[in-house]
Scaffold this motif. Structure first.
Motif, PDB file in Angstrom:
ATOM      1  N   ALA A 169       3.018 -20.152  27.944  1.00 51.61           N
ATOM      2  CA  ALA A 169       1.642 -19.714  27.369  1.00 51.61           C
ATOM      3  C   ALA A 169       0.436 -20.095  27.775  1.00 51.61           C
ATOM      4  N   ARG A 170       0.642 -21.061  28.701  1.00 48.62           N
ATOM      5  CA  ARG A 170      -0.715 -21.692  29.345  1.00 48.62           C
ATOM      6  C   ARG A 170      -0.961 -20.640  30.690  1.00 48.62           C
ATOM      7  N   ILE A 171       0.082 -20.359  31.440  1.00 47.51           N
ATOM      8  CA  ILE A 171       0.051 -19.392  32.621  1.00 47.51           C
ATOM      9  C   ILE A 171      -0.414 -18.169  32.103  1.00 47.51           C
ATOM     10  N   LYS A 172       0.040 -17.708  31.264  1.00 49.65           N
ATOM     11  CA  LYS A 172       0.152 -16.138  30.526  1.00 49.65           C
ATOM     12  C   LYS A 172      -1.831 -16.114  30.258  1.00 49.65           C
ATOM     13  N   ALA A 173      -2.133 -17.183  29.311  1.00 48.24           N
ATOM     14  CA  ALA A 173      -3.653 -17.232  29.057  1.00 48.24           C
ATOM     15  C   ALA A 173      -4.204 -17.208  30.166  1.00 48.24           C
ATOM     16  N   GLU A 174      -4.166 -17.882  31.530  1.00 49.71           N
ATOM     17  CA  GLU A 174      -5.029 -17.961  32.592  1.00 49.71           C
ATOM     18  C   GLU A 174      -5.059 -16.768  33.238  1.00 49.71           C
ATOM     19  N   ILE A 175      -3.695 -15.935  33.264  1.00 48.05           N
ATOM     20  CA  ILE A 175      -3.725 -14.449  33.907  1.00 48.05           C
ATOM     21  C   ILE A 175      -4.464 -13.608  32.963  1.00 48.05           C
ATOM     22  N   GLN A 176      -4.310 -13.661  31.714  1.00 46.49           N
ATOM     23  CA  GLN A 176      -5.169 -12.643  30.724  1.00 46.49           C
ATOM     24  C   GLN A 176      -6.864 -12.884  30.974  1.00 46.49           C
ATOM     25  N   ALA A 177      -6.982 -14.324  30.930  1.00 41.38           N
ATOM     26  CA  ALA A 177      -8.675 -14.578  31.171  1.00 41.38           C
ATOM     27  C   ALA A 177      -8.996 -14.142  32.415  1.00 41.38           C
ATOM     28  N   THR A 178      -8.195 -14.074  33.561  1.00 41.19           N
ATOM     29  CA  THR A 178      -8.688 -13.638  34.927  1.00 41.19           C
ATOM     30  C   THR A 178      -8.752 -12.019  34.910  1.00 41.19           C
ATOM     31  N   LEU A 179      -7.699 -11.446  34.444  1.00 36.55           N
ATOM     32  CA  LEU A 179      -7.663  -9.868  34.593  1.00 36.55           C
ATOM     33  C   LEU A 179      -8.473  -9.271  33.264  1.00 36.55           C
ATOM     34  N   GLY A 180      -8.470  -9.819  32.414  1.00 36.61           N
ATOM     35  CA  GLY A 180      -9.161  -9.183  31.100  1.00 36.61           C
ATOM     36  C   GLY A 180      -8.416  -7.690  30.705  1.00 36.61           C
ATOM     37  N   GLN A 181      -8.851  -6.818  30.801  1.00 39.27           N
ATOM     38  CA  GLN A 181      -8.269  -5.280  30.351  1.00 39.27           C
ATOM     39  C   GLN A 181      -7.520  -4.680  31.676  1.00 39.27           C
ATOM     40  N   ARG A 182      -7.596  -5.269  32.797  1.00 35.80           N
ATOM     41  CA  ARG A 182      -6.993  -4.645  33.962  1.00 35.80           C
ATOM     42  C   ARG A 182      -5.821  -4.980  34.129  1.00 35.80           C
ATOM     43  N   LYS A 183      -4.885  -4.045  34.694  1.00 37.32           N
ATOM     44  CA  LYS A 183      -3.538  -4.252  34.758  1.00 37.32           C
ATOM     45  C   LYS A 183      -3.319  -4.667  36.400  1.00 37.32           C
ATOM     46  N   ARG A 184      -3.965  -4.293  37.235  1.00 39.10           N
ATOM     47  CA  ARG A 184      -3.865  -4.512  38.602  1.00 39.10           C
ATOM     48  C   ARG A 184      -4.906  -5.539  39.053  1.00 39.10           C
ATOM     49  N   SER A 196      -6.081  -8.342  42.080  1.00 39.61           N
ATOM     50  CA  SER A 196      -6.862  -8.327  43.471  1.00 39.61           C
ATOM     51  C   SER A 196      -6.250  -9.675  44.114  1.00 39.61           C
ATOM     52  N   ALA A 197      -6.260  -9.391  45.637  1.00 40.91           N
ATOM     53  CA  ALA A 197      -6.017 -10.661  46.305  1.00 40.91           C
ATOM     54  C   ALA A 197      -6.932 -11.894  45.899  1.00 40.91           C
ATOM     55  N   ASP A 198      -8.116 -11.635  45.488  1.00 41.33           N
ATOM     56  CA  ASP A 198      -9.295 -12.802  44.984  1.00 41.33           C
ATOM     57  C   ASP A 198      -8.751 -13.200  43.730  1.00 41.33           C
ATOM     58  N   ASP A 199      -8.165 -12.331  42.629  1.00 45.66           N
ATOM     59  CA  ASP A 199      -7.506 -12.784  41.560  1.00 45.66           C
ATOM     60  C   ASP A 199      -6.555 -13.832  41.607  1.00 45.66           C
ATOM     61  N   LEU A 200      -5.648 -13.432  42.654  1.00 44.12           N
ATOM     62  CA  LEU A 200      -4.440 -14.199  42.799  1.00 44.12           C
ATOM     63  C   LEU A 200      -4.984 -15.816  43.481  1.00 44.12           C
ATOM     64  N   ARG A 201      -6.078 -15.864  44.039  1.00 44.77           N
ATOM     65  CA  ARG A 201      -6.664 -17.338  44.358  1.00 44.77           C
ATOM     66  C   ARG A 201      -7.474 -17.915  43.581  1.00 44.77           C
ATOM     67  N   ALA A 202      -7.717 -17.317  42.435  1.00 47.85           N
ATOM     68  CA  ALA A 202      -8.451 -17.900  41.543  1.00 47.85           C
ATOM     69  C   ALA A 202      -7.981 -18.357  40.184  1.00 47.85           C
ATOM     70  N   MET A 203      -6.562 -18.511  40.280  1.00 49.23           N
ATOM     71  CA  MET A 203      -5.719 -19.005  39.319  1.00 49.23           C
ATOM     72  C   MET A 203      -5.035 -20.380  39.704  1.00 49.23           C
ATOM     73  N   PRO A 204      -5.770 -21.560  39.221  1.00 49.21           N
ATOM     74  CA  PRO A 204      -5.155 -22.775  39.882  1.00 49.21           C
ATOM     75  C   PRO A 204      -3.891 -23.021  39.263  1.00 49.21           C
ATOM     76  N   TYR A 205      -3.567 -22.705  37.767  1.00 54.24           N
ATOM     77  CA  TYR A 205      -2.523 -23.278  37.067  1.00 54.24           C
ATOM     78  C   TYR A 205      -1.016 -22.291  37.489  1.00 54.24           C
ATOM     79  N   LEU A 206      -1.619 -21.043  37.888  1.00 55.81           N
ATOM     80  CA  LEU A 206      -0.324 -20.271  38.544  1.00 55.81           C
ATOM     81  C   LEU A 206      -0.028 -20.915  39.922  1.00 55.81           C
ATOM     82  N   SER A 207      -0.934 -21.288  40.672  1.00 56.30           N
ATOM     83  CA  SER A 207      -0.270 -22.108  41.799  1.00 56.30           C
ATOM     84  C   SER A 207       0.317 -23.314  41.535  1.00 56.30           C
ATOM     85  N   ARG A 208      -0.135 -24.099  40.614  1.00 56.61           N
ATOM     86  CA  ARG A 208       0.571 -25.334  40.217  1.00 56.61           C
ATOM     87  C   ARG A 208       2.152 -25.061  39.799  1.00 56.61           C
ATOM     88  N   VAL A 209       2.156 -24.027  38.923  1.00 54.77           N
ATOM     89  CA  VAL A 209       3.615 -23.510  38.443  1.00 54.77           C
ATOM     90  C   VAL A 209       4.588 -23.095  39.486  1.00 54.77           C
TER      91      VAL A 209
END
Length: 453
Positions: free
Chosen positions: A290-305, A307-320
């Motif tokens: 739930a926590r990682i999904k919330a971070e992804i949704q907060a980063t992407l908003g309505q976008r499905k795709r 960017s490389a910058d998005d991937l680097r901007a999610m610290p909890y994703l990196s921790r997982v």
């Protein structure tokens, strides 16, 4: 006053049976065996064991590990198991040594710089989106075989990033040939008794056939590329045109073949396995999911795709991702051979001694990782990471031989997880038992299956 000299002590030896030593304990369950050694000899920091006819020293702590693979790395060559891998992979970055390895590393390193990886990230994201679209067709039919699904997508990614689209028609043939090579290599590494390659055993026949297929495909692609001046945004093109700044030389066809096979094999299976373990852990831990999904949704908003910058901007994703690699490091063990003597406190390691480094052992040491079997991505929060020895976490090795594709693999996993979790929720299959299978890589013994909703 005379200088005080430290007393030299013998390295502790784990008792075993006559002739075979600790072979049965190791073969039965190497991970459990090594964790028992950590519990028993952790304070001594190293222990000698005998497996088959080989006696070797297992380093149990990060300080001694750092001395072997960084501080005194020139004193340590590749262990005997790498001689077996060299038969299958050739003399690429994983298996080569000395000045030849250093030259190959210089030639290959620019292909993995951040700007080059940003170009490859777009390919990874394209394939991740296509992968999720394919999964939508099967998700409604029941649990998805994640082991197969991650193998499929990482195979497509490594093929496109290494060779562009030029290998699309031969993808299945190359995949099967490399899978056969990997199977034979696994058998050779774990089996202490090997017959010469000229003996027509089933494994030797499979090896010869698979080697011929791989060589024909890859040498054919290299020859085709050399006949054109057209540049492509793939790793083969970058290596084809790489020039050694010290000698002005480029890689030969044989060197290119060995690097392509090494990158293909390492970049395919290890990431597929790590992805499968990560999704298994997330399905078993809904609070982390739930926590990682919330971070992804907060980063992407309505976008499905992303960017490389998005991937680097999610610290909890990196921790997982890091916590999954801690629990299930794909390269769970590494061997070295001492070229000369070395001193570790009161212990002296003689020349020509085998050494084992196990990221799995280091990653499950309760001194570095309290409650080491618990899945807790917050172990990698910056404040906690600063408190640990840097060599307590070695999913990609360390020192000069740190895996050249480590950032490639991390970006690939982050792209796949982001696109998948932005579309699906994960639910575990009840009563599905998954155990480890430590071959060349640390695989799940059973197929991992998950409901995608």
């Amino acid at each position: 006053m005379e200088a005080m000299h430290a007393t030299i002590l013998p390295i502790p030896v784990h008792p075993g049976l006559p002739l075979v030593g600790n072979s049965f304990e190791y073969i039965r369950n190497p991970l459990a065996f090594m964790r028992r050694l950590l519990d028993t000899y952790g304070e001594q920091r190293m222990v000698r064991i005998q497996v088959g006819n080989r006696t070797t020293t297992l380093m149990l702590k990060p300080e001694e590990t750092k001395q072997v693979i960084q501080e005194n790395n020139r004193n340590y060559g590749r262990g005997k198991s790498f001689a077996i891998l060299r038969e299958f992979l050739g003399n690429g970055l994983l298996t080569s040594e000395g000045d030849f390895w250093r030259r190959q590393r210089r030639l290959a390193q620019p292909a993995f710089h951040r700007q080059k990886l940003a170009l490859l990230a777009e390919t990874m994201i394209d394939e991740a989106i296509s992968w999720v679209n394919r999964l939508e067709q099967s998700a409604s039919k029941g649990p998805v075989n994640i082991s197969t699904a991650t193998t499929d997508v990482t195979l497509r990614i490594v093929t496109r990033t290494l060779f562009g689209s030029s290998l699309a028609d031969e993808l299945d043939d190359l995949s099967k040939a490399l899978a056969n090579l990997n199977h034979v290599a696994n058998n050779a590494v774990i089996n202490p008794i090997r017959l010469p390659k000229w003996v027509p055993t089933p494994d030797n026949r499979a090896f010869n056939k698979a080697t011929a297929q791989v060589n024909n495909l890859i040498f054919g692609i290299i020859e085709s590329r050399r006949q054109t001046d057209q540049h492509r945004d793939d790793l083969l093109d970058m290596l084809l045109h790489a020039i050694d700044e010290e000698t002005g030389e480029r890689m030969s066809d044989e060197q290119l073949r060995d690097e392509m096979v090494t990158l293909f094999t390492a970049g395919h299976e290890t990431t597929a396995t790590s992805m499968a373990w990560t999704l298994h852990l997330l399905a078993q831990h809904p609070e982390v999911l739930a926590r990682i999904k919330a971070e992804i949704q907060a980063t992407l908003g309505q976008r499905k795709r992303p960017s490389a910058d998005d991937l680097r901007a999610m610290p909890y994703l990196s921790r997982v991702v890091n916590e999954s690699l801690r629990l299930y490091p794909p390269a769970w063990i590494m061997s070295r051979l001492s070229l000369g003597p070395d001193q570790f406190g009161n212990y002296r390691l003689e020349a020509n001694s085998g050494v084992l480094i196990s990221p799995y052992v280091l990653h499950h040491d309760p001194v570095s990782w309290p409650n080491p079997d618990r899945f807790d991505p917050d172990r990698f929060a910056p404040d906690k990471a600063r408190e640990r020895h840097a060599y307590a976490f070695l999913p990609f090795g360390g020192g000069p031989r740190l895996c050249i594709g480590n950032q490639f693999a991390l970006m690939e996993m982050q792209a796949l997880l982001t696109v998948l979790l932005n579309r699906f929720d994960l639910k575990p299959v009840p009563d599905l038992q998954i155990t480890t299978q430590p071959l060349i890589t640390l695989r799940p013994r059973q197929s991992i299956k998950i409901y995608l909703q």
